[in-house]
Design an enzyme around this catalytic site. Sequence first.
Site, PDB file in Angstrom:
ATOM      1  N   THR A 117       0.940  -1.159   0.024  1.00 52.98           N
ATOM      2  CA  THR A 117       0.012   0.077  -0.035  1.00 52.98           C
ATOM      3  C   THR A 117       0.810   1.150   0.094  1.00 52.98           C
ATOM      4  OG1 THR A 117      -1.331   1.265   1.507  1.00 52.98           O
ATOM      5  CG2 THR A 117      -0.130  -0.286   2.337  1.00 52.98           C
ATOM      6  N   ASP A 118       0.476   2.376  -0.531  1.00 46.15           N
ATOM      7  CA  ASP A 118       1.146   3.541  -0.359  1.00 46.15           C
ATOM      8  C   ASP A 118       0.965   4.103   1.105  1.00 46.15           C
ATOM      9  OD1 ASP A 118      -1.667   4.389   0.045  1.00 46.15           O
ATOM     10  OD2 ASP A 118      -1.789   5.766  -1.521  1.00 46.15           O
ATOM     11  N   GLU A 119       0.218   3.566   1.829  1.00 42.62           N
ATOM     12  CA  GLU A 119       0.393   4.194   3.215  1.00 42.62           C
ATOM     13  C   GLU A 119       1.686   3.825   3.975  1.00 42.62           C
ATOM     14  OE1 GLU A 119      -3.323   3.601   5.628  1.00 42.62           O
ATOM     15  OE2 GLU A 119      -4.640   3.443   3.692  1.00 42.62           O
ATOM     16  N   TYR A 141      -1.649  -0.313  11.052  1.00 41.90           N
ATOM     17  CA  TYR A 141      -1.780  -0.898   9.819  1.00 41.90           C
ATOM     18  C   TYR A 141      -0.578  -0.875   8.698  1.00 41.90           C
ATOM     19  CZ  TYR A 141      -3.097  -1.288   4.944  1.00 41.90           C
ATOM     20  OH  TYR A 141      -3.377  -1.720   3.634  1.00 41.90           O
ATOM     21  N   LYS A 145       2.420  -3.367   7.376  1.00 40.78           N
ATOM     22  CA  LYS A 145       2.650  -3.624   6.231  1.00 40.78           C
ATOM     23  C   LYS A 145       3.876  -3.252   5.486  1.00 40.78           C
ATOM     24  CE  LYS A 145      -0.083  -4.455   3.126  1.00 40.78           C
ATOM     25  NZ  LYS A 145      -0.507  -5.884   2.782  1.00 40.78           N
TER      26      LYS A 145
END
Length: 329
Positions: A117-119, A141, A145
Amino acid sequence: MKLLVCGGAGFIGSNFVRLRVRDHGDEVVVLDKLTYAGRLENLADVDHTFVHADIADAEKVREAMAGVDAVVNFAAETHVDRSIAEPDAFVTTHAVGTYVLLEAARERGVRYLQVSTDEVYGSIASGSFTEASPLQPSSPYSATKAGADLLVASYYETFGLETVICRGSNNYGPYQYPEKLIPLMVLNAFHGDKLPVYGDGMQVRNWLYVEDFGRGIGHVLAHGAPGEVYNVGGPDECPNIDVVKRIVALTGNDDTLIEYVTDRPGHDRRYSLGSEKVRALGCVAQVRFEEGLDATGKWYRVNTDWWESIRSGDYLEYYKRQYGTALGG
Ligand code: NAD
Ligand code: TYD
């Protein structure tokens, strides 16, 4: 190709499996724990073999990987708010689960694609993240990741396992569990329930239609270079409040449904993902936000059976815990 798709009963995974079976004629084994977010109904119309298992279960994972050409790992806990309330499962699934999958892939010599994810890059005030941007995750989260991504990279560097990582921006589309912004607002608007906007609603997300992410992942699987990371971002950015106002208009409501509520702790202000590297491989997101949002609204309008069974029981309990208020309609 024969693929093992972990987490294939969730939102993005099930859309990916449908795309691979329908458009590419792939043979697919889905391995999924069926958490609250994983649903066999998501795959009811798709030919596949199903293995009910946790990715942290080494024996079942090893068995499921026999004879496959590649593993695509979607399996994850995916909701930021739940990671703030209860981080445990995020740590176990992302750290131990990813480790177990990597070990099995190494033993069997199977190509491995990690869906990320970009997060993991954190928040960016202006410009866009590239694959070389530092990892600065904000939530349990995104931190777990990011940890999984680093472990994947280490299996390429240390053991020469053929790995690729695909980092997507915020996805939306059919089969998304209604804890996420777009389906939550769509279903609340259908019912005339309040639309809870965190903080000032000026946080920006880079929206990617789920089929575009599936196409991007397939493209990276076929053409990506081992050991590399590829960003797959959507074509449009939009502040949350504008997303919610568009949904209000699409569903024939008015803005009085909108309620500003307490902000999420550690809330990332803006995500923006540069996708030049994947574009150079010949892959471009095709669905503009306006078109995708319209299609998504229509899908939820038609597929009432799918969400009626979710929007009861555990979901209502979750909603009350998260928002401190019961759903009305
Ligand atoms: P989702 O929550 O809809 O689905 C996750 C799936 O993983 C479910 O089917 C669940 O049962 C399964 N799962 C969870 N823990 C498991 C375990 N321990 N073992 C086996 N299966 C397990 O999530 P999603 O939105 O489809 O996201 C899929 C992947 O894409 C995730 O890795 C996520 O980080 C990534 N991603 C999501 C977005 C987004 O906007 N939703 C954007 C970029 C990347
Ligand atoms: P979300 O769908 O949870 O995705 P992510 O946090 O992974 O980006 O949230 C998208 C944006 O919408 C995020 O800025 C938080 C905001 N949001 C709300 O304002 N209200 C809500 O009820 C939810 C679920 C999200």
